[in-house]
Design an enzyme around this catalytic site. Structure first.
Site, PDB file in Angstrom:
ATOM      1  N   HIS A  61      68.439  82.985 109.345  1.00 23.84           N
ATOM      2  CA  HIS A  61      67.270  83.723 109.828  1.00 23.84           C
ATOM      3  C   HIS A  61      66.982  84.957 108.977  1.00 23.84           C
ATOM      4  CE1 HIS A  61      66.434  81.838 113.818  1.00 23.84           C
ATOM      5  NE2 HIS A  61      67.708  81.506 113.753  1.00 23.84           N
ATOM      6  N   CYS A  95      65.329  77.846 110.719  1.00 21.60           N
ATOM      7  CA  CYS A  95      66.149  77.342 111.827  1.00 21.60           C
ATOM      8  C   CYS A  95      65.446  76.164 112.514  1.00 21.60           C
ATOM      9  CB  CYS A  95      66.486  78.474 112.785  1.00 21.60           C
ATOM     10  SG  CYS A  95      67.879  78.088 113.891  1.00 21.60           S
ATOM     11  N   GLU A 147      64.303  86.736 109.000  1.00 23.93           N
ATOM     12  CA  GLU A 147      63.573  87.727 109.795  1.00 23.93           C
ATOM     13  C   GLU A 147      64.512  88.602 110.607  1.00 23.93           C
ATOM     14  OE1 GLU A 147      64.189  84.415 112.748  1.00 23.93           O
ATOM     15  OE2 GLU A 147      63.926  84.629 110.582  1.00 23.93           O
TER      16      GLU A 147
END
Length: 230
Positions: A202, A85, A204
């Protein structure tokens, strides 16, 4: 054997990245950018957020932090580097990868789950998927539209440096399956080395089973791949 997560002023996904990597059994620590990159860093994450408030252009100021010279040198030595990002914006602005990320076609901040098609399965970041597999990973950005001139994009395509594309649940690419207007639905690309990658979604946030889908785990496992040397 520790992955360094670079925190800039305005980073806000550094702790998410640390928690996700730790969950996967990968040692990780947050590093303040002014302290420089540790000599023993075995990987680097440029996390999401709004470094320096996205002034000038998203990622432009963080890309000029002295630590990015160290990150580029480490990448040249084969240390795996992943920009996510805002970190992807920093990566492009600093020359780690081709292209740029700019304002969404909708001119709105978009936060939603999207489908990604895996374009290759022979890189550290995609080795846990099959080519053509569709995974679900969230996005959260206002400047996520990938832009690059047509000739350079053709070179990326020919070199196999496009990692992920936005798609529908069946793996088909179309304007309706493109949340931000990225050219050719590109969601993630490789640098000159396959150990360097940036992506707008993302992973994560799609790693911990207690909070949702875990399709992002395979991307982060690139830090434990033999191909990256970690």
């Amino acid at each position: 054997m520790t992955v360094s997560i670079v925190r800039f002023g305005g980073s806000n996904c550094d702790r998410d990245a640390e928690r996700a990597l730790t969950h996967l059994g990968i040692d990780a620590e947050i590093v303040w950018h002014e302290d420089g990159l540790p000599d023993d860093a075995t990987g680097v994450v440029l996390p999401g957020g709004f470094s320096y408030g996205d002034y000038l252009r998203a990622g432009a100021m963080a890309a000029r932090s002295p630590i990015m010279t160290e990150v580029r040198d480490a990448a040249a030595d084969g240390v795996p580097v992943l920009g996510v990002c805002n970190g992807a914006q920093v990566g492009c602005e600093s020359g780690l990868t081709e292209g740029a990320f700019t304002t969404n076609e909708s001119a709105r901040f978009q936060c939603e789950h999207v489908s990604l098609r895996v374009e290759r399965d022979d890189t550290p970041w995609t080795a846990h998927y099959d080519e053509g597999e569709v995974i679900e990973v969230p996005i959260a950005h206002g400047e996520g539209r990938y832009e690059i001139d047509d000739d350079r994009l053709a070179e990326l395509e020919d070199d196999g440096r496009v990692l992920f594309r936005y798609c529908d649940e069946h793996g088909e690419t179309s304007p309706d399956a493109n949340p931000n207007g990225s050219k050719h639905n590109v969601a993630g690309v490789l640098g000159d080395r396959e150990s360097v990658a940036v992506l707008m979604p993302h992973p994560e946030r799609a790693t911990l089973p207690d909070i949702g889908p875990t399709d992002g785990q395979g991307i982060l496992r690139g830090f434990e791949s033999e191909e990256t040397g970690v």
